[in-house]
Write a protein that holds these residues in place. Sequence first.
Motif, PDB file in Angstrom:
ATOM      1  N   GLY A 132       0.841  -1.190  -0.153  1.00 58.04           N
ATOM      2  CA  GLY A 132       0.049  -0.105   0.028  1.00 58.04           C
ATOM      3  C   GLY A 132       0.674   1.317   0.020  1.00 58.04           C
ATOM      4  N   ILE A 133       0.411   2.234  -0.488  1.00 53.06           N
ATOM      5  CA  ILE A 133       0.944   3.732  -0.655  1.00 53.06           C
ATOM      6  C   ILE A 133      -0.143   4.771  -0.516  1.00 53.06           C
ATOM      7  CG2 ILE A 133       3.100   3.083  -1.865  1.00 53.06           C
ATOM      8  CD1 ILE A 133       1.844   4.914  -4.518  1.00 53.06           C
ATOM      9  N   GLN A 134       0.284   5.799   0.123  1.00 55.29           N
ATOM     10  CA  GLN A 134      -0.647   6.878   0.461  1.00 55.29           C
ATOM     11  C   GLN A 134      -0.073   7.981   0.071  1.00 55.29           C
ATOM     12  OE1 GLN A 134      -2.382   7.136   4.218  1.00 55.29           O
ATOM     13  NE2 GLN A 134      -3.385   8.894   3.837  1.00 55.29           N
ATOM     14  N   GLU A 135      -0.761   9.084  -0.833  1.00 55.10           N
ATOM     15  CA  GLU A 135      -0.177  10.243  -1.167  1.00 55.10           C
ATOM     16  C   GLU A 135      -0.558  11.258  -0.104  1.00 55.10           C
ATOM     17  OE1 GLU A 135      -0.484  10.352  -5.875  1.00 55.10           O
ATOM     18  OE2 GLU A 135      -2.437  10.631  -4.712  1.00 55.10           O
ATOM     19  N   ARG A 136       0.447  12.257   0.252  1.00 49.88           N
ATOM     20  CA  ARG A 136       0.239  13.025   1.517  1.00 49.88           C
ATOM     21  C   ARG A 136      -0.333  14.464   0.896  1.00 49.88           C
ATOM     22  NH1 ARG A 136       6.205  11.515   3.744  1.00 49.88           N
ATOM     23  NH2 ARG A 136       5.878   9.271   4.342  1.00 49.88           N
ATOM     24  N   GLY A 137      -1.513  14.257   0.585  1.00 48.42           N
ATOM     25  CA  GLY A 137      -2.113  15.362  -0.136  1.00 48.42           C
ATOM     26  C   GLY A 137      -2.233  15.916  -1.172  1.00 48.42           C
ATOM     27  N   GLU A 138      -1.071  15.394  -2.023  1.00 44.73           N
ATOM     28  CA  GLU A 138      -0.663  15.615  -3.323  1.00 44.73           C
ATOM     29  C   GLU A 138      -1.126  14.537  -4.174  1.00 44.73           C
ATOM     30  OE1 GLU A 138       1.751  18.371  -4.265  1.00 44.73           O
ATOM     31  OE2 GLU A 138       1.576  19.162  -2.195  1.00 44.73           O
ATOM     32  N   ASP A 139      -1.056  15.026  -5.555  1.00 46.19           N
ATOM     33  CA  ASP A 139      -1.294  13.991  -6.703  1.00 46.19           C
ATOM     34  C   ASP A 139       0.167  13.682  -7.476  1.00 46.19           C
ATOM     35  OD1 ASP A 139      -2.101  12.318  -8.891  1.00 46.19           O
ATOM     36  OD2 ASP A 139      -2.931  13.945  -9.751  1.00 46.19           O
ATOM     37  N   ASN A 140       0.952  13.102  -6.574  1.00 42.97           N
ATOM     38  CA  ASN A 140       2.261  13.038  -7.011  1.00 42.97           C
ATOM     39  C   ASN A 140       2.869  11.581  -7.114  1.00 42.97           C
ATOM     40  OD1 ASN A 140       2.366  12.817  -4.184  1.00 42.97           O
ATOM     41  ND2 ASN A 140       4.610  13.195  -4.058  1.00 42.97           N
ATOM     42  N   ALA A 157      -5.859  13.929  -5.829  1.00 42.80           N
ATOM     43  CA  ALA A 157      -4.775  14.116  -4.555  1.00 42.80           C
ATOM     44  C   ALA A 157      -5.017  13.420  -3.288  1.00 42.80           C
ATOM     45  CB  ALA A 157      -4.823  15.812  -4.586  1.00 42.80           C
ATOM     46  N   GLY A 158      -3.777  12.909  -2.759  1.00 43.85           N
ATOM     47  CA  GLY A 158      -3.931  12.268  -1.375  1.00 43.85           C
ATOM     48  C   GLY A 158      -4.405  10.857  -1.483  1.00 43.85           C
ATOM     49  N   GLY A 159      -4.324  10.237  -2.912  1.00 39.44           N
ATOM     50  CA  GLY A 159      -4.841   8.893  -3.290  1.00 39.44           C
ATOM     51  C   GLY A 159      -4.392   7.710  -2.397  1.00 39.44           C
ATOM     52  N   ILE A 160      -4.895   6.614  -2.266  1.00 40.02           N
ATOM     53  CA  ILE A 160      -4.579   5.545  -1.700  1.00 40.02           C
ATOM     54  C   ILE A 160      -4.727   4.354  -2.539  1.00 40.02           C
ATOM     55  CG2 ILE A 160      -5.225   3.944   0.393  1.00 40.02           C
ATOM     56  CD1 ILE A 160      -6.535   6.466   1.473  1.00 40.02           C
ATOM     57  N   TYR A 161      -3.408   3.575  -2.708  1.00 41.87           N
ATOM     58  CA  TYR A 161      -3.301   2.778  -3.621  1.00 41.87           C
ATOM     59  C   TYR A 161      -2.905   1.288  -2.868  1.00 41.87           C
ATOM     60  CZ  TYR A 161      -3.977   6.689  -6.376  1.00 41.87           C
ATOM     61  OH  TYR A 161      -4.347   7.998  -6.998  1.00 41.87           O
ATOM     62  N   LEU A 162      -3.318   0.195  -3.652  1.00 46.45           N
ATOM     63  CA  LEU A 162      -2.566  -1.035  -3.766  1.00 46.45           C
ATOM     64  C   LEU A 162      -1.894  -1.283  -4.959  1.00 46.45           C
ATOM     65  CD1 LEU A 162      -5.683  -3.073  -2.286  1.00 46.45           C
ATOM     66  CD2 LEU A 162      -3.469  -2.664  -0.882  1.00 46.45           C
ATOM     67  N   ILE A 163      -0.564  -1.778  -4.944  1.00 44.58           N
ATOM     68  CA  ILE A 163       0.428  -1.933  -5.943  1.00 44.58           C
ATOM     69  C   ILE A 163       1.095  -3.315  -5.868  1.00 44.58           C
ATOM     70  CG2 ILE A 163       2.259  -1.064  -7.336  1.00 44.58           C
ATOM     71  CD1 ILE A 163       1.531   1.550  -6.319  1.00 44.58           C
ATOM     72  N   GLY A 164       0.936  -3.939  -6.987  1.00 49.90           N
ATOM     73  CA  GLY A 164       1.798  -5.299  -7.177  1.00 49.90           C
ATOM     74  C   GLY A 164       2.397  -5.522  -8.493  1.00 49.90           C
ATOM     75  N   MET A 165       3.241  -6.524  -8.558  1.00 49.71           N
ATOM     76  CA  MET A 165       3.734  -6.914  -9.715  1.00 49.71           C
ATOM     77  C   MET A 165       3.387  -8.289 -10.089  1.00 49.71           C
ATOM     78  SD  MET A 165       6.040  -5.089 -11.635  1.00 49.71           S
ATOM     79  CE  MET A 165       6.927  -6.270 -12.524  1.00 49.71           C
ATOM     80  N   GLY A 185      13.199  -3.230 -24.088  1.00 53.23           N
ATOM     81  CA  GLY A 185      12.709  -2.166 -24.458  1.00 53.23           C
ATOM     82  C   GLY A 185      11.001  -2.603 -24.845  1.00 53.23           C
ATOM     83  N   THR A 186      10.585  -3.714 -24.966  1.00 53.01           N
ATOM     84  CA  THR A 186       9.015  -4.001 -25.043  1.00 53.01           C
ATOM     85  C   THR A 186       8.366  -3.946 -23.788  1.00 53.01           C
ATOM     86  OG1 THR A 186       9.384  -5.097 -26.986  1.00 53.01           O
ATOM     87  CG2 THR A 186       7.363  -5.337 -26.238  1.00 53.01           C
ATOM     88  N   PRO A 187       7.598  -3.074 -23.322  1.00 52.97           N
ATOM     89  CA  PRO A 187       6.715  -3.318 -22.178  1.00 52.97           C
ATOM     90  C   PRO A 187       5.803  -4.446 -22.047  1.00 52.97           C
ATOM     91  CG  PRO A 187       5.806  -1.560 -23.506  1.00 52.97           C
ATOM     92  CD  PRO A 187       6.890  -1.858 -24.144  1.00 52.97           C
ATOM     93  N   PHE A 188       5.571  -4.742 -20.951  1.00 48.56           N
ATOM     94  CA  PHE A 188       4.570  -5.818 -20.580  1.00 48.56           C
ATOM     95  C   PHE A 188       3.628  -5.437 -19.597  1.00 48.56           C
ATOM     96  CE2 PHE A 188       3.316  -9.920 -18.370  1.00 48.56           C
ATOM     97  CZ  PHE A 188       2.949 -10.582 -19.526  1.00 48.56           C
ATOM     98  N   PRO A 189       2.420  -5.589 -19.662  1.00 50.69           N
ATOM     99  CA  PRO A 189       1.273  -5.221 -18.873  1.00 50.69           C
ATOM    100  C   PRO A 189       1.351  -5.802 -17.444  1.00 50.69           C
ATOM    101  CG  PRO A 189       0.133  -6.415 -20.316  1.00 50.69           C
ATOM    102  CD  PRO A 189       1.607  -6.414 -20.816  1.00 50.69           C
ATOM    103  N   ALA A 190       2.348  -5.635 -16.519  1.00 49.28           N
ATOM    104  CA  ALA A 190       2.522  -6.621 -15.573  1.00 49.28           C
ATOM    105  C   ALA A 190       2.532  -5.709 -14.028  1.00 49.28           C
ATOM    106  CB  ALA A 190       3.923  -6.945 -15.369  1.00 49.28           C
ATOM    107  N   LEU A 191       1.906  -4.403 -14.078  1.00 50.82           N
ATOM    108  CA  LEU A 191       1.753  -3.629 -12.884  1.00 50.82           C
ATOM    109  C   LEU A 191       0.543  -3.436 -12.443  1.00 50.82           C
ATOM    110  CD1 LEU A 191       3.639  -1.954 -10.563  1.00 50.82           C
ATOM    111  CD2 LEU A 191       3.144   0.183 -11.797  1.00 50.82           C
ATOM    112  N   PHE A 192       0.361  -3.856 -11.484  1.00 51.18           N
ATOM    113  CA  PHE A 192      -1.206  -3.869 -10.907  1.00 51.18           C
ATOM    114  C   PHE A 192      -1.489  -2.582 -10.120  1.00 51.18           C
ATOM    115  CE2 PHE A 192      -4.651  -4.445  -7.882  1.00 51.18           C
ATOM    116  CZ  PHE A 192      -5.873  -4.900  -8.492  1.00 51.18           C
ATOM    117  N   VAL A 193      -2.213  -1.714 -10.223  1.00 48.70           N
ATOM    118  CA  VAL A 193      -2.449  -0.528  -9.537  1.00 48.70           C
ATOM    119  C   VAL A 193      -3.738  -0.531  -9.182  1.00 48.70           C
ATOM    120  CG1 VAL A 193      -2.284   1.990  -9.290  1.00 48.70           C
ATOM    121  CG2 VAL A 193      -0.662   0.664 -10.557  1.00 48.70           C
ATOM    122  N   GLY A 194      -4.315  -0.703  -7.849  1.00 47.09           N
ATOM    123  CA  GLY A 194      -5.649  -0.506  -7.451  1.00 47.09           C
ATOM    124  C   GLY A 194      -5.879   0.806  -6.429  1.00 47.09           C
ATOM    125  N   PHE A 195      -6.964   1.405  -6.851  1.00 48.46           N
ATOM    126  CA  PHE A 195      -7.184   2.465  -6.111  1.00 48.46           C
ATOM    127  C   PHE A 195      -8.469   2.258  -5.067  1.00 48.46           C
ATOM    128  CE2 PHE A 195     -10.093   6.318  -5.017  1.00 48.46           C
ATOM    129  CZ  PHE A 195      -9.357   7.203  -5.135  1.00 48.46           C
TER     130      PHE A 195
END
Length: 499
Positions: free
Chosen positions: A227-235, A242-250, A268-278
């Motif tokens: 989990g990550i949580q932004e500290r009041g920013e959209d950064n 702004a201040g979003g809360i997320y679950l992130i996994g590979m 060089g070729t990307p693969f859709p492996a990063l999961f981001v949940g809001f």
Amino acid sequence: MRAVLFLASLLAAASDTPWYDGIDNLQCQELELQVRQPDGGTEYLLSQFIAGADPNNGSVYETLYPLPGPISKDCSTDDPTDCSGTVNAFAVHHEYTGAEVVNTPLVSILKSTLDDLGMSQAFPGGTSFPADRPAALCAFDDDDITCLATPLYLSVLPTAAAIIGNTYFYADGTMQTGPSTGRRIWSVLNVSDATPVVSEVKRVRISQNFQMFKAVSSSNGVFDFTGIQERGEDNLVVDGEAGGIYLIGMGTRPWCAGGCDLTGNVCGTPFPALFVGFVDPKLKVLLKYAALQNVIDDSARLGDAIPCEEYSDFGAAYTFDNVLTDDDPRVDFSANTDKTDSPEDEGRWWGKFRLEFPIVVPEECWNTGGSVSTHKECTTSSQPAAVNVPNTTVAWVSPSDKTDFNDGSACKFLADPSAAPSLAPSTSPTAQPTASWAPSPQPTEEPSATTTSQFLYSFAPTASGAPTGAPTGVPTTFAPTIFNALSYSYSPTEAPTET
């Protein structure tokens, strides 16, 4: 200043004695933790990563203690029940007391495992679980395990978990199991209180048709998230929130997608492996998710070359985000395995990788609702041409031990106990503190009159010492007023109807 604001949000203590009262505070010396079964071993061990350790001189992990029991599995026998999953979905709860951070390890365990070990005393007397809900959430130390009497809302042992604030999120990482409880990320609310709530609220189902879930077989997936949580920013996750809360996994992925398409040392070729949940900040459930294109930067990697077509799971995810820091969170993933025919080649194991921030999620890339037929990966082939599809990058930062059975989490400190591995300078912007985070009304997740929580996203500092512009230091007159986001009574909120 940001550190003081974030510290204040940690002060929202639980309203009563935790259900795991009596479990000792974990005495960590390092940030990174795993519950793991070392390659060739049978016992599950709680271990900490030793920064700067040389894998050629033994493990880069130090064992803190084996899980009581001892809880173990033996995949060397012909009996498949000896190798059935028994422990997974490890996460650590953090509570700041004013002088230290109390770190409490939690893990999901099959109740049958504890019964077979004669450890039924881990549950209140006479506890029984239905066959379709076999797993318990348990807290442990070096001597004891204690578990919730209410089973987790999943028909299998969860294989991915994270704690954000006072909410435990968990899932079957393959997203295979039936639509009633599987293919979702569930939550346990108020996880450090006397009576946590195993929530059945659902907002979105996850498509098992995405490449990270079937890269090699239907048993692939996201085997840990953090989990990550932004500290009041959209950064960190740039998505207009702004201040979003997320679950992130590979998710499971090849070393290089599209064969040996290399740009320098970057696949060089990307693969859709990063999961981001809001995460919905009101219901504490997954609201929407995205599958983002990802590339691996191994320019700093040590050891033998990895064949481009080789695949790996990522069994452990970590967020390093201490109390007295102005630094943005660091998010790492450990790749589990060398999938070749030479598993004893230490140099071929992939290692540990760090996610580079910021990451961008266009609005079109979010998937919502219960009908997965409309869900799409965030790739150039899946999205309309008008969508500026982003890439994400994970960069190699260190070796990691050989194991096919591990889950990751992290201790939280007032400051880093040891130097963090160095990386190329980040392009992520430095966030600025905000004057206040005003609370918004919060619905109750379950039909109950009152709930309490320590979800970290909401509090309101006093006007004294509030920053104007970009402060140069921490105002000496700052006195934060703590806001406990769910300290009120609310009317029950009906679970949304899915399509």
